[in-house]
Design a protein around this motif. Structure first.
Motif, PDB file in Angstrom:
ATOM      1  N   MET A 137       0.665  -1.176  -0.017  1.00 13.36           N
ATOM      2  CA  MET A 137       0.173   0.024   0.407  1.00 13.36           C
ATOM      3  C   MET A 137       0.899   1.506   0.127  1.00 13.36           C
ATOM      4  O   MET A 137       2.267   1.209   0.775  1.00 13.36           O
ATOM      5  N   PRO A 138       0.471   2.449  -0.425  1.00 14.25           N
ATOM      6  CA  PRO A 138       0.873   3.500  -1.171  1.00 14.25           C
ATOM      7  C   PRO A 138       1.036   4.339   0.611  1.00 14.25           C
ATOM      8  O   PRO A 138       0.011   4.252   1.502  1.00 14.25           O
ATOM      9  N   GLU A 139       2.458   4.710   0.921  1.00 11.50           N
ATOM     10  CA  GLU A 139       3.018   5.090   2.605  1.00 11.50           C
ATOM     11  C   GLU A 139       2.924   6.901   2.233  1.00 11.50           C
ATOM     12  O   GLU A 139       3.702   7.320   1.542  1.00 11.50           O
ATOM     13  N   LEU A 140       2.037   7.804   3.250  1.00 14.01           N
ATOM     14  CA  LEU A 140       2.060   9.338   2.782  1.00 14.01           C
ATOM     15  C   LEU A 140       3.569   9.620   3.327  1.00 14.01           C
ATOM     16  O   LEU A 140       3.677   9.203   4.522  1.00 14.01           O
ATOM     17  N   LEU A 141       3.755   9.810   3.113  1.00 17.65           N
ATOM     18  CA  LEU A 141       5.356  10.886   3.313  1.00 17.65           C
ATOM     19  C   LEU A 141       5.052  12.708   3.611  1.00 17.65           C
ATOM     20  O   LEU A 141       5.877  12.592   4.443  1.00 17.65           O
ATOM     21  N   TYR A 142       3.932  13.102   2.947  1.00 17.87           N
ATOM     22  CA  TYR A 142       3.919  14.667   2.687  1.00 17.87           C
ATOM     23  C   TYR A 142       2.356  14.680   1.981  1.00 17.87           C
ATOM     24  O   TYR A 142       2.087  14.245   2.026  1.00 17.87           O
ATOM     25  N   ALA A 143       1.975  16.095   2.832  1.00 15.29           N
ATOM     26  CA  ALA A 143       0.768  16.150   2.216  1.00 15.29           C
ATOM     27  C   ALA A 143       0.496  17.812   2.692  1.00 15.29           C
ATOM     28  O   ALA A 143       0.886  18.363   3.658  1.00 15.29           O
ATOM     29  N   GLY A 144       0.472  18.315   2.070  1.00 11.60           N
ATOM     30  CA  GLY A 144       0.118  20.389   2.485  1.00 11.60           C
ATOM     31  C   GLY A 144       0.119  20.921   0.905  1.00 11.60           C
ATOM     32  O   GLY A 144       0.345  20.471   0.092  1.00 11.60           O
ATOM     33  N   PHE A 145      -0.124  22.183   1.302  1.00 11.77           N
ATOM     34  CA  PHE A 145      -0.352  23.213   0.072  1.00 11.77           C
ATOM     35  C   PHE A 145       0.745  23.462  -1.023  1.00 11.77           C
ATOM     36  O   PHE A 145       1.811  23.921   0.081  1.00 11.77           O
ATOM     37  N   ASP A 146       1.158  23.546  -1.633  1.00 14.45           N
ATOM     38  CA  ASP A 146       2.701  23.852  -2.596  1.00 14.45           C
ATOM     39  C   ASP A 146       2.495  24.759  -3.298  1.00 14.45           C
ATOM     40  O   ASP A 146       3.770  25.263  -3.586  1.00 14.45           O
ATOM     41  N   THR A 147       0.942  25.171  -3.721  1.00 15.59           N
ATOM     42  CA  THR A 147       0.768  27.151  -4.386  1.00 15.59           C
ATOM     43  C   THR A 147       0.211  27.427  -4.047  1.00 15.59           C
ATOM     44  O   THR A 147      -1.503  27.263  -3.121  1.00 15.59           O
ATOM     45  N   LEU A 148       0.137  29.269  -3.341  1.00 14.30           N
ATOM     46  CA  LEU A 148      -1.194  30.121  -2.931  1.00 14.30           C
ATOM     47  C   LEU A 148      -0.557  30.900  -3.457  1.00 14.30           C
ATOM     48  O   LEU A 148      -0.227  31.264  -3.030  1.00 14.30           O
ATOM     49  N   GLU A 149      -1.718  31.392  -4.049  1.00 19.84           N
ATOM     50  CA  GLU A 149      -1.350  32.370  -4.983  1.00 19.84           C
ATOM     51  C   GLU A 149      -3.125  33.649  -4.345  1.00 19.84           C
ATOM     52  O   GLU A 149      -4.124  33.436  -4.948  1.00 19.84           O
ATOM     53  N   VAL A 150      -2.394  34.453  -4.017  1.00 20.81           N
ATOM     54  CA  VAL A 150      -3.144  35.826  -3.312  1.00 20.81           C
ATOM     55  C   VAL A 150      -3.519  37.352  -4.369  1.00 20.81           C
ATOM     56  O   VAL A 150      -2.138  37.318  -4.255  1.00 20.81           O
ATOM     57  N   SER A 151      -4.495  37.309  -4.518  1.00 26.04           N
ATOM     58  CA  SER A 151      -4.448  39.013  -5.092  1.00 26.04           C
ATOM     59  C   SER A 151      -5.094  40.318  -3.723  1.00 26.04           C
ATOM     60  O   SER A 151      -6.185  39.462  -3.286  1.00 26.04           O
ATOM     61  N   TRP A 175      -5.277   5.793  -5.440  1.00 27.53           N
ATOM     62  CA  TRP A 175      -6.463   7.243  -5.062  1.00 27.53           C
ATOM     63  C   TRP A 175      -7.160   6.827  -4.439  1.00 27.53           C
ATOM     64  O   TRP A 175      -8.026   7.713  -3.363  1.00 27.53           O
ATOM     65  N   ILE A 176      -7.285   5.787  -3.649  1.00 28.34           N
ATOM     66  CA  ILE A 176      -7.485   5.363  -1.937  1.00 28.34           C
ATOM     67  C   ILE A 176      -6.751   6.088  -0.624  1.00 28.34           C
ATOM     68  O   ILE A 176      -7.738   6.877   0.011  1.00 28.34           O
ATOM     69  N   ALA A 177      -5.468   5.924  -1.421  1.00 26.37           N
ATOM     70  CA  ALA A 177      -4.579   6.786  -0.597  1.00 26.37           C
ATOM     71  C   ALA A 177      -4.997   8.809  -0.651  1.00 26.37           C
ATOM     72  O   ALA A 177      -4.441   8.983   0.743  1.00 26.37           O
ATOM     73  N   VAL A 178      -5.255   8.809  -1.395  1.00 22.24           N
ATOM     74  CA  VAL A 178      -4.999  10.483  -1.923  1.00 22.24           C
ATOM     75  C   VAL A 178      -6.997  10.264  -0.984  1.00 22.24           C
ATOM     76  O   VAL A 178      -6.964  11.706  -1.135  1.00 22.24           O
ATOM     77  N   LYS A 179      -7.415  10.114  -1.815  1.00 21.00           N
ATOM     78  CA  LYS A 179      -8.897  10.236  -0.688  1.00 21.00           C
ATOM     79  C   LYS A 179      -8.994  10.157   0.792  1.00 21.00           C
ATOM     80  O   LYS A 179      -9.792  10.862   1.251  1.00 21.00           O
ATOM     81  N   THR A 180      -8.285   9.192   1.464  1.00 21.56           N
ATOM     82  CA  THR A 180      -8.484   9.397   2.891  1.00 21.56           C
ATOM     83  C   THR A 180      -7.475  10.469   3.225  1.00 21.56           C
ATOM     84  O   THR A 180      -8.036  11.810   4.287  1.00 21.56           O
ATOM     85  N   THR A 181      -6.553  10.864   2.450  1.00 18.26           N
ATOM     86  CA  THR A 181      -6.416  11.994   2.610  1.00 18.26           C
ATOM     87  C   THR A 181      -5.880  13.543   2.611  1.00 18.26           C
ATOM     88  O   THR A 181      -6.679  14.392   3.824  1.00 18.26           O
ATOM     89  N   LEU A 182      -7.357  13.299   1.630  1.00 17.23           N
ATOM     90  CA  LEU A 182      -8.118  14.607   1.217  1.00 17.23           C
ATOM     91  C   LEU A 182      -9.929  14.454   2.634  1.00 17.23           C
ATOM     92  O   LEU A 182      -9.725  15.873   2.382  1.00 17.23           O
ATOM     93  N   GLU A 183      -9.686  14.482   3.495  1.00 23.16           N
ATOM     94  CA  GLU A 183     -10.900  14.047   4.132  1.00 23.16           C
ATOM     95  C   GLU A 183     -10.594  14.447   4.811  1.00 23.16           C
ATOM     96  O   GLU A 183     -10.886  14.926   6.115  1.00 23.16           O
ATOM     97  N   HIS A 184      -8.921  14.734   5.498  1.00 22.64           N
ATOM     98  CA  HIS A 184      -8.923  15.253   6.674  1.00 22.64           C
ATOM     99  C   HIS A 184      -9.019  16.616   6.688  1.00 22.64           C
ATOM    100  O   HIS A 184      -8.872  17.507   5.326  1.00 22.64           O
ATOM    101  N   ASN A 185      -8.685  17.678   7.303  1.00 22.03           N
ATOM    102  CA  ASN A 185      -8.507  18.891   7.699  1.00 22.03           C
ATOM    103  C   ASN A 185      -7.409  19.450   6.710  1.00 22.03           C
ATOM    104  O   ASN A 185      -6.274  19.339   7.336  1.00 22.03           O
TER     105      ASN A 185
END
Length: 383
Positions: free
Chosen positions: A1-15, A288-298
């Motif tokens: 199974m895939p192991e999550l090593l990192y999750a976070g915002f990689d780009t944030l742009e604001v005007s 994709w299961i790992a992706v969706k599990t990650t996205l379900e958190h805050n």
């Protein structure tokens, strides 16, 4: 199974609707002119908080006359040459290393504090782009397959990428990048709408010379047995504003999770060996299961766990290695030009090089010190 090593915002742009004050705009004008003359970015400070940044000789598309870069652990600010606060004169793009070292709330506070320190008059903000990245350690033998990418639809589809005959069909068609016979990247979608990218992040980190990612993953850069793949969700201004009416920081905090969760339903990576006749019946790949599990958190709470000082030390070491490689190459090349024998190089060549360097260093205001001062300005944010 895939192991999550990192999750976070990689780009944030604001005007921002608002403007810089006249004195700061004048400093930027002068710095931009000087950068054009010297062909070197100028290190200046602006605002009551004396914010340091580099100003290049160019602006940015969209009418932004000035670029103000606060370093690899900071942001890239762009400004229009206008004091009219009714216009959207200010924009900021947060650096990836800054996002890796801080949570979203810390980033927001840093943007707001930096804006105040620069003396910006800000009336309101508008989020114009957000990328969320997830890095997974994948099992040995994992290979990307474009035939396993599908765009989910409420109706039956006849292709993997979208509804037959739909105007938006092209936005689901994947673009691919091959190296040799292995697929390294798949991109679905188009900015400034929504986009999903799956790619070999380990190779990307090496090629783009961003070694801090290995520190984030706690993996040795030379360990080729570890295969890191990134799944990145990108939401541009059309997706954020036109589809979700997401504009302010408050909107972003309330809804950005829904934006990416919905994207993960519409664009999917399915398990191996399935015939896609009905998208709703396909099984998701473990990735994709790992992706969706990650996205379900805050999503706002994710961070790498590394301190800014740790990331700075990695980049400092990288720069040191680059300079040593250049020194070795130049010293070796000089020996060839001087036609030195092996014995001459081994006996007194190093001493002669050292003596010449010492002589250059001891010349007050000489070329060595000119180079030193330019390098110190260029590498200011590593100090």
């Amino acid at each position: 199974m895939p192991e999550l090593l990192y999750a976070g915002f990689d780009t944030l742009e604001v005007s921002f609707q608002g403007a810089l004050k006249s004195e700061s705009l004048e400093i930027l004008r002068n710095a931009k002119d000087e950068a054009a003359k010297t062909r070197e970015d100028q290190l200046i400070e602006i605002g009551p908080g004396k914010v340091d940044g580099h100003v290049p000789a160019h602006g940015m598309t969209g009418g932004y006359a000035f670029v103000f870069d606060t370093g690899f652990m900071g942001e890239q600010w762009t400004f229009m040459d206008s004091e009219d606060t009714s216009r959207w004169n200010i924009a900021v793009k947060v650096r990836a290393a800054n996002l890796a070292a801080h949570s979203y709330q810390e980033i927001k506070e840093r943007i707001q504090q930096r804006s105040a320190d620069m003396g910006c008059i800000v009336l309101q903000e508008s989020i114009r782009r957000a990328d969320f990245a997830m890095d997974f350690l994948m099992p040995e033998g994992f290979e990307l397959n474009q035939d396993q990418v599908v765009a989910h639809s409420h109706s039956k589809v006849s292709s993997h990428w979208g509804e037959k005959g739909a105007v938006s069909e092209k936005q689901y068609h994947p673009s691919t990048v091959f190296r040799g016979r292995k697929l390294e990247s798949i991109t679905i979608g188009k900015m400034p709408g929504r986009q999903v990218i799956i790619y070999n992040k380990r190779k990307a980190a090496i090629e783009k010379q961003t070694p801090f990612w290995f520190k984030v993953w706690n993996i040795a850069p030379k360990d080729t047995t570890k295969h890191v793949w990134r799944v990145e969700f990108r939401a541009g201004k059309k997706e954020l504003k036109e589809k979700y009416n997401l504009r302010s920081f408050r909107d972003f905090e309330d809804s950005i999770g829904d934006v990416f969760v919905n994207t993960a339903e519409k664009v999917r990576y399915i398990d191996d060996g399935q015939v896609v006749s009905n998208v709703s019946r396909t099984l998701p790949h473990p990735l994709w299961i790992a992706v969706k599990t990650t996205l379900e958190h805050n999503l706002l709470e994710y961070r790498s766990g590394l301190l800014p000082g740790q990331l700075k030390e990695v980049l400092r070491k990288q720069q040191e290695d680059i300079y040593w490689q250049q020194i070795q190459g130049n010293v070796a090349g000089l020996a060839v030009v001087k036609a030195l024998s092996d014995q001459e190089m081994k006996t007194n060549y190093a001493r002669k090089v050292s003596t010449n360097l010492e002589r250059l260093i001891n010349v007050e205001g000489g070329r060595f010190w000119e180079s030193y001062n330019r390098a110190r300005s260029r590498l200011y944010f590593l100090e």
